[in-house]
Write an enzyme that holds these catalytic residues in place. Structure first.
Site, PDB file in Angstrom:
ATOM      1  N   THR A 421       0.828  -1.205   0.000  1.00 11.48           N
ATOM      2  CA  THR A 421       0.000   0.000   0.000  1.00 11.48           C
ATOM      3  C   THR A 421       0.868   1.264   0.000  1.00 11.48           C
ATOM      4  O   THR A 421       2.078   1.202   0.177  1.00 11.48           O
ATOM      5  CB  THR A 421      -0.923   0.013   1.236  1.00 11.48           C
ATOM      6  OG1 THR A 421      -0.149  -0.309   2.391  1.00 11.48           O
ATOM      7  CG2 THR A 421      -2.032  -0.990   1.078  1.00 11.48           C
ATOM      8  N   ASP A 422       0.201   2.420  -0.169  1.00  9.05           N
ATOM      9  CA  ASP A 422       0.921   3.699  -0.238  1.00  9.05           C
ATOM     10  C   ASP A 422       0.945   4.389   1.121  1.00  9.05           C
ATOM     11  O   ASP A 422       1.114   5.607   1.192  1.00  9.05           O
ATOM     12  CB  ASP A 422       0.242   4.623  -1.249  1.00  9.05           C
ATOM     13  CG  ASP A 422       0.089   3.979  -2.608  1.00  9.05           C
ATOM     14  OD1 ASP A 422       1.101   3.521  -3.138  1.00  9.05           O
ATOM     15  OD2 ASP A 422      -1.040   3.924  -3.119  1.00  9.05           O
ATOM     16  N   SER A 447       1.261   8.673   4.888  1.00 12.62           N
ATOM     17  CA  SER A 447       0.612   8.643   3.589  1.00 12.62           C
ATOM     18  C   SER A 447       1.668   9.061   2.583  1.00 12.62           C
ATOM     19  O   SER A 447       2.156  10.187   2.631  1.00 12.62           O
ATOM     20  CB  SER A 447      -0.566   9.597   3.549  1.00 12.62           C
ATOM     21  OG  SER A 447      -1.044   9.683   2.228  1.00 12.62           O
ATOM     22  N   ARG A 448       2.051   8.125   1.691  1.00 17.77           N
ATOM     23  CA  ARG A 448       3.217   8.406   0.851  1.00 17.77           C
ATOM     24  C   ARG A 448       2.915   9.239  -0.381  1.00 17.77           C
ATOM     25  O   ARG A 448       3.804   9.853  -0.919  1.00 17.77           O
ATOM     26  CB  ARG A 448       3.887   7.085   0.434  1.00 17.77           C
ATOM     27  CG  ARG A 448       4.587   6.443   1.598  1.00 17.77           C
ATOM     28  CD  ARG A 448       5.402   5.241   1.245  1.00 17.77           C
ATOM     29  NE  ARG A 448       5.625   4.493   2.461  1.00 17.77           N
ATOM     30  CZ  ARG A 448       4.944   3.440   2.829  1.00 17.77           C
ATOM     31  NH1 ARG A 448       4.006   2.957   2.041  1.00 17.77           N
ATOM     32  NH2 ARG A 448       5.179   2.831   3.969  1.00 17.77           N
ATOM     33  N   VAL A 449       1.682   9.232  -0.849  1.00 21.62           N
ATOM     34  CA  VAL A 449       1.425  10.002  -2.074  1.00 21.62           C
ATOM     35  C   VAL A 449       0.373  11.079  -1.892  1.00 21.62           C
ATOM     36  O   VAL A 449       0.268  11.993  -2.697  1.00 21.62           O
ATOM     37  CB  VAL A 449       0.997   9.091  -3.247  1.00 21.62           C
ATOM     38  CG1 VAL A 449       2.131   8.181  -3.637  1.00 21.62           C
ATOM     39  CG2 VAL A 449      -0.248   8.317  -2.935  1.00 21.62           C
TER      40      VAL A 449
END
Ligand code: ATP
Ligand code: MG
Length: 588
Positions: A421-422, A447-449
């Protein structure tokens, strides 16, 4: 295929009576035409056959009995191109033409035989050219999917009652992979993973049919995430923003508010045009019913589909549930729509798959899960995407949920899914029981994006809140045993406590973007410093009310273009101070 050794094909004809010379010749001609080889035909008397014959060539069977022809007709009727817009007048010619076109052509069908059956799993032999994932039909009409290919036999998972499937009975190929009917009419409905309605609201007329398993969109078809998928939850939208097309894991122990976050996010999609799919895997039927009740009451069912494979369903049904949900989502995504899918939860999904694999006698690996359990979830979550404008620009945002045991994120399934997951929203029991709800652990969540998808206003407003909270937590630990604190430290502790209290939010009460922006700007400007911690929620409600009445233009502007100028920010701080003065004077 047939007996290739001396190039003579042996065919067996089962019929109640011996064919006459002319018929015999016709069979031979047909077979030698079909197989381009010499044929020998043997007649076997079978009084049980009604109105025709069955012709076996190895595993292939040409079924020309009343029953077989009826089944073929039934199938061709099933393929009729009926959509929701087909009127009754149109339907009759459609059926007529289907009957006219139907000439029970001598279709070869492969047949196998059931060897063992139990726990929703069938082992059969024959069907040597069947494909992985293909649907097969048993004599009783029950369907199954091929999940295991071995040299001598195949393993099939059943999508129906296994009491109707008996040892020695026949099973035939359909040459189709598992699929689910899809379409607009599914919105507002509760269905099982095969697309059958289970809400008692009658039949659903589908617009089409999609395979349950389909490859994820490639890189060329995708574009990067740039549009927010607001949850309406202050602690998430400010610090762990989610974008359309992102995969954000919700992870935590049991009863820590995981489902609540997903449902709040669905409720917050009202009037945004985002369609929602909630996939319930292995949950109690009563919990799902309650959840559907909430969605209905809040007016969210109109844009939502619930796919339910309850705890009482067999492992195969629970196993295909998320893929069926993804197929429904893809139908909308490929039409340019934005879709949100919640998989609640993938721990139970992995357990269903483990049960199924062990019954298929696959060897167990770590924590008794089969070796391909990573592929199980990666191929599911890869199907969420933000599509490029050239292919419609639709998206699927996925919120998978995973349950941990005693907060252990290093177990097999959690580590797998974290890596796919991101980002993750980590919920903690200790926070939950201390009343900090939603129980988001700020340190372990990421939350990476999503940051790219945050509006400028939100980014500016959220500013330093994450850092401030981290500092507060550290200071809290260091100061908990000391009694004489200096003034600055005291102030910082009060500020941190205020922030934490501000982030508490009851269920089913999402904040709009402008509300979040106002609260964040006021809070990080230390406006709430003088408000007693227990009064923060009252102050919060009053402040928002004040802005709705006095500054409605500003509120609209923030929601509209998503920009927050420096003067706007100053205005919010000044107005908040003004409100605070009034508020504090009234409280005295
Ligand atoms: P399970 O492991 O059983 O699936 P879960 O982690 O999905 O549980 P929920 O069912 O969402 O947790 O929530 C557990 C309980 O906490 C519910 O009674 C719910 O009403 C309550 N709850 C969840 N979020 C909040 C909140 N923000 N404020 C107050 N109560 C909440
Ligand atoms: Mg839950």
């Amino acid at each position: 295929m047939a007996n290739q050794e001396n190039d003579v094909i042996l065919a067996k004809l089962y019929a109640p009576e011996k064919p006459n010379e002319k018929q015999y010749e016709r069979f031979l001609n047909f077979l030698s035409d079909k197989y381009q080889s010499e044929v020998s035909l043997e007649w076997i008397e079978d009084k049980s056959i009604e109105g025709g014959f069955k012709l076996y060539v190895d595993e292939e069977v040409y079924d020309w009995t009343n029953e077989g022809r009826f089944l073929q007709l039934k199938e061709s009727m099933g393929n009729l191109n009926v959509t929701s817009s087909t009127s009754q007048e149109d339907l009759i010619p459609l059926i007529k033409s289907a009957v006219d076109d139907f000439s029970a052509t001598a279709n070869a069908e492969e047949e196998g035989r059931v060897l063992t059956v139990g726990d929703g799993i069938v082992v059969a032999d024959g069907l040597s050219s069947v494909q992985y994932g293909e649907i097969v039909i048993f004599e009783s009409g029950v369907r199954g999917m091929v999940q295991d290919l071995r040299t001598e036999e195949i393993g099939i998972i059943l999508f129906g009652d296994d009491t109707d499937v008996v040892t020695g009975s026949r099973v035939r190929r359909t040459k189709k992979t598992a699929g689910i009917p899809v379409g607009e009419n599914f919105l507002g409905r509760v269905v099982d993973p095969l697309g059958n309605p289970i809400d008692g609201m009658g039949e659903i007329i589908a617009d089409g049919y999609r395979p349950v398993e389909s490859p994820a969109p490639g890189i060329v078809e995708r574009q990067s995430v740039d549009t927010p998928m607001n949850t309406g939850i202050l602690s998430i939208d400010s610090m762990f923003p989610i974008g359309r097309g992102q995969r954000e894991l919700i992870i935590g122990d049991r009863q820590t508010g995981k489902t609540a976050i997903a449902i709040d996010t669905i409720l917050n999609q009202k009037e945004t045009g985002v369609l929602c799919i909630y996939v319930a895997i292995g949950q109690k039927a009563s919990s799902v019913a309650q959840l559907v009740g909430t969605l209905k009451k809040k007016g969210a069912m109109g844009y939502t589909i619930v796919v339910a494979a309850n705890a009482s369903e067999t492992a195969p049904i629970q196993y295909i549930a998320p893929y069926a949900g993804a197929a429904l989502g893809e139908y909308f995504m490929h039409r340019g729509k934005d879709v949100l899918i919640v998989y609640d939860d993938l721990s139970k999904h992995a357990i269903a798959y483990r049960a199924l694999s062990l019954l298929l006698e696959r060897s167990p690996g770590r924590e008794a899960y089969p070796g391909d359990v990573f592929y199980l979830h990666s191929r599911l979550l890869e199907r969420s995407a933000r599509m490029s404008d050239a292919v419609g620009g639709g998206s699927i945002t996925a919120l998978p949920i995973v349950e941990t045991q005693a907060g252990d994120v290093s177990a097999y399934i959690p580590t797998n899914i974290i890596s796919i997951t991101d980002g993750q929203i980590f919920l903690e029991s200790d926070l939950f029981f201390a009343g900090q709800r939603p129980a988001v652990n700020v340190g372990l969540s990421v939350s990476r994006v999503g940051g790219a998808a945050q509006t400028k206003a939100m980014k500016k407003a959220a500013g330093s809140i994450r850092l401030d909270l981290a500092q507060y937590r550290e200071m809290e630990i260091f100061t908990q045993f000391s009694s004489d604190l200096d003034e600055t430290t005291k102030k910082q502790l009060v500020y941190g406590q205020g922030l934490m209290r501000l982030l508490r939010q009851p269920q089913n009460s999402p904040f709009k973007t402008h509300e979040q922006v106002i609260l964040l700007v006021a809070a990080t400007a230390h406006v709430m410093q003088d408000v007693p911690v227990d009064d923060i929620h009252k102050f919060r409600a009053g402040l928002l009310n004040y802005f709705h009445e006095e500054e409605s233009e500003l509120c609209k502007r923030i929601d509209g273009d998503g920009v927050l100028s420096d003067s706007d920010k100053e205005l919010i701080i000044a107005e908040s101070e003004k409100f605070k003065k009034e508020y504090l004077s009234q409280e005295e």
